[in-house]
Design a protein around this motif. Structure first.
Motif, PDB file in Angstrom:
ATOM      1  N   VAL A 168      -0.243   7.870  -1.358  1.00  0.00           N
ATOM      2  CA  VAL A 168      -1.453   7.832  -1.947  1.00  0.00           C
ATOM      3  C   VAL A 168      -2.465   7.867  -0.819  1.00  0.00           C
ATOM      4  O   VAL A 168      -3.499   8.429  -0.647  1.00  0.00           O
ATOM      5  N   ASP A 169      -2.057   7.010   0.143  1.00  0.00           N
ATOM      6  CA  ASP A 169      -2.820   6.757   1.379  1.00  0.00           C
ATOM      7  C   ASP A 169      -2.999   8.034   2.179  1.00  0.00           C
ATOM      8  O   ASP A 169      -4.067   8.566   2.641  1.00  0.00           O
ATOM      9  N   ARG A 211      -0.820  -1.796  -6.696  1.00  0.00           N
ATOM     10  CA  ARG A 211      -0.534  -1.045  -5.632  1.00  0.00           C
ATOM     11  C   ARG A 211      -1.443  -0.053  -5.366  1.00  0.00           C
ATOM     12  O   ARG A 211      -1.956   0.251  -4.397  1.00  0.00           O
ATOM     13  N   LEU A 212      -1.472   0.808  -6.374  1.00  0.00           N
ATOM     14  CA  LEU A 212      -2.445   1.860  -6.526  1.00  0.00           C
ATOM     15  C   LEU A 212      -3.827   1.598  -6.104  1.00  0.00           C
ATOM     16  O   LEU A 212      -4.640   2.166  -5.373  1.00  0.00           O
ATOM     17  N   LEU A 224      -5.503  10.428   0.021  1.00  0.00           N
ATOM     18  CA  LEU A 224      -6.723   9.797   0.380  1.00  0.00           C
ATOM     19  C   LEU A 224      -7.486  10.313   1.512  1.00  0.00           C
ATOM     20  O   LEU A 224      -8.604  10.555   1.637  1.00  0.00           O
ATOM     21  N   ALA A 227      -2.708   7.527  -9.150  1.00  0.00           N
ATOM     22  CA  ALA A 227      -3.760   6.798  -8.609  1.00  0.00           C
ATOM     23  C   ALA A 227      -5.019   7.679  -8.834  1.00  0.00           C
ATOM     24  O   ALA A 227      -6.022   6.827  -9.304  1.00  0.00           O
ATOM     25  N   MET A 262       0.718  -1.229   0.071  1.00  0.00           N
ATOM     26  CA  MET A 262       0.110   0.078  -0.052  1.00  0.00           C
ATOM     27  C   MET A 262       0.845   1.341  -0.128  1.00  0.00           C
ATOM     28  O   MET A 262       1.787   1.234   0.797  1.00  0.00           O
ATOM     29  N   SER A 263       0.366   2.151  -0.871  1.00  0.00           N
ATOM     30  CA  SER A 263       1.363   3.400  -1.300  1.00  0.00           C
ATOM     31  C   SER A 263       1.114   4.577   0.010  1.00  0.00           C
ATOM     32  O   SER A 263      -0.227   5.000  -0.041  1.00  0.00           O
ATOM     33  N   THR A 300      -4.396   0.489  -2.738  1.00  0.00           N
ATOM     34  CA  THR A 300      -4.687   1.931  -1.650  1.00  0.00           C
ATOM     35  C   THR A 300      -6.106   2.504  -1.898  1.00  0.00           C
ATOM     36  O   THR A 300      -6.727   2.775  -0.871  1.00  0.00           O
ATOM     37  N   LEU A 301      -6.546   2.801  -3.162  1.00  0.00           N
ATOM     38  CA  LEU A 301      -7.847   3.272  -3.437  1.00  0.00           C
ATOM     39  C   LEU A 301      -8.971   2.258  -2.826  1.00  0.00           C
ATOM     40  O   LEU A 301      -9.724   2.725  -2.034  1.00  0.00           O
TER      41      LEU A 301
END
Lengths: 251, 251
Positions: A5-6, B38-39, A9, B8, A1-2, B42-43
């Motif tokens: 990006v986490d 991975r993206l 978001l 992402a 998990m990035s 995370t989403l």
DNA sequence: ATGGACGTTGCAGATATCGCAACAGACCAG
DNA sequence: CTGGTCTGTTGCGATATCTGCAACGTCCAT
């Protein structure tokens, strides 16, 4: 998990609570201001975040448009809609369609009551998950393990005296609902509003969505509303047939 | 601007077109599959993306819920709503509220017609920007430079014979609208539907939102609809007063 | 069986991201 | 007018983070 990006978001639900400035965002994310700035900029470029005239950030228009498209792409909604409309023609009350997804139940379609008194609800709005008739149907069909976990981590707000008070009561109600194949909410969310709901099943037999008819006491009593049950179930079954591919999309 | 986040977020509009599998996402992003995975993960953890039973990804429920909250936080919507409802009581037609934000105009509220014939529209849906009466008002108020640029990069689909055909015509129409302080759409979007719209202004005098009344030909003619203009303008002015803080939020 | 398509994992190297510190501008008070 | 504080913004170097690869597992069709 990035990580990046986490973090980015995580800003969205934060802004959903209301507008915030750079400092507040940075603090809640526990990152440096410059980091928060870069993340916000990226969100901004994608239109998910908007910078209002007082420099604070809030959720942006594109987010709303995206959600709109997301709903239009749900094929169950498309299939169900004409049936919902027809049901509304026949009984005149508000008709709802709802789905369950990852611990949330939300309305994805609605046909308004023809009566002047309308209940408040909105497409896209998360449903009062512990009391709504549609939520009971959707949750009752989950695998036992998942159902228990979910019931456990929920809150049980007492909207009215007849709201579901706690997890055990809820699980018991779900068992009953699963057995009888339909559900009601009699004043559990708003004192004077009753609902009757029926499940819509996919080809695999699992509950894919649920629909309900809602009406306030002042228009019809709970007993009168219950006489609509057969009609609601027939409508739900018709949608099930079409959704699962058994019926060749009548008309 | 952050590369990772940028990638992402680019997934979202992509999935808005419809469900896609990992390979398709990776290809459209021009990244390796593992990166795309991975993206997407995370989403997914944030609920913005959902993995359906056939393993493909589509937009998730939380996105819809977020958008819902985004709209509920727009204070103009809250202020305007009772006025819109009252206007609907008085004339019976569909009433819309729309805002402009970063090259998009979208409906943020709507009160349905009491007549059986209803026009299609949905809260959150981007407006037909080149023809809708509300869009004209919102764009007419932009600074000249921005207006020209925007007009230039728009498409001008000919929904009907009376749609705005091109940028020069659109700019001319905007000039007219700005001067007269109200706008119409007479069959420019759907042949048989007409709208009258008026602007809502903030404390700085700038147009913050626009509202309109729409009705199909079969219910009232365009001329009859135009007789509602004073009422629409009065309603818009009342909202303006309240929104800009001049009027102490009557009642 | 065999091949291919697709999703998934661990790894080492490259690079994009992070926090810092310094800057710029707005605003206010003295 | 001046000094102070608050906000958002920029350049930079260190390093944690992300990337693409290659290999593996699984499923399905041939």
């Amino acid at each position: 998990m990035s990580q990046t990006v986490d973090r980015a978001l995580s800003i969205l639900p934060l802004l959903a609570e209301g507008p915030a400035d750079l400092g507040q965002v940075a603090e809640r994310l526990a990152v440096h201001k410059s980091t928060a700035l870069r993340l916000l900029r990226t969100l901004h470029e994608h239109g998910l975040v908007y910078r209002q005239s007082d420099q604070r950030y809030r959720l942006g228009a594109r987010l709303i448009a995206l959600a709109q498209e997301a709903m239009e792409n749900l094929d169950i909604r498309e299939i169900a809609h004409p049936h919902l409309a027809r049901l509304n023609e026949q009984c005149g009350h508000t008709v709802h369609l709802a789905v369950y997804e990852e611990h949330e139940v939300l309305y994805i379609d609605k046909v308004e009551s023809r009566y002047p008194v309308r209940m408040y609800s909105r497409i896209g709005k998360p449903v009062a998950i512990t009391v709504a008739a549609v939520a009971k149907l959707l949750l009752a069909d989950l695998p036992e393990g998942e159902r228990r976990v979910l019931a456990d981590e929920l809150d049980y707000p007492m909207y009215t005296a007849r709201s579901t008070p706690n997890a055990p009561a809820f699980l018991k109600e779900l068992d009953k609902v699963r057995e009888q194949g339909w559900a009601t909410d009699l004043g559990g969310h708003e004192e004077s509003i009753n609902c009757v709901a029926a499940p819509i099943r996919g080809a695999d037999g699992k509950v894919a969505a649920a629909m309900s008819v809602s009406a306030p006491n002042v228009v019809v009593t709970a007993d009168e509303l219950l006489t609509l049950l057969p009609l609601v179930r027939r409508t739900a079954d018709a949608i099930s047939g079409e959704y699962s591919g058994r019926t060749p999309a009548t008309q």
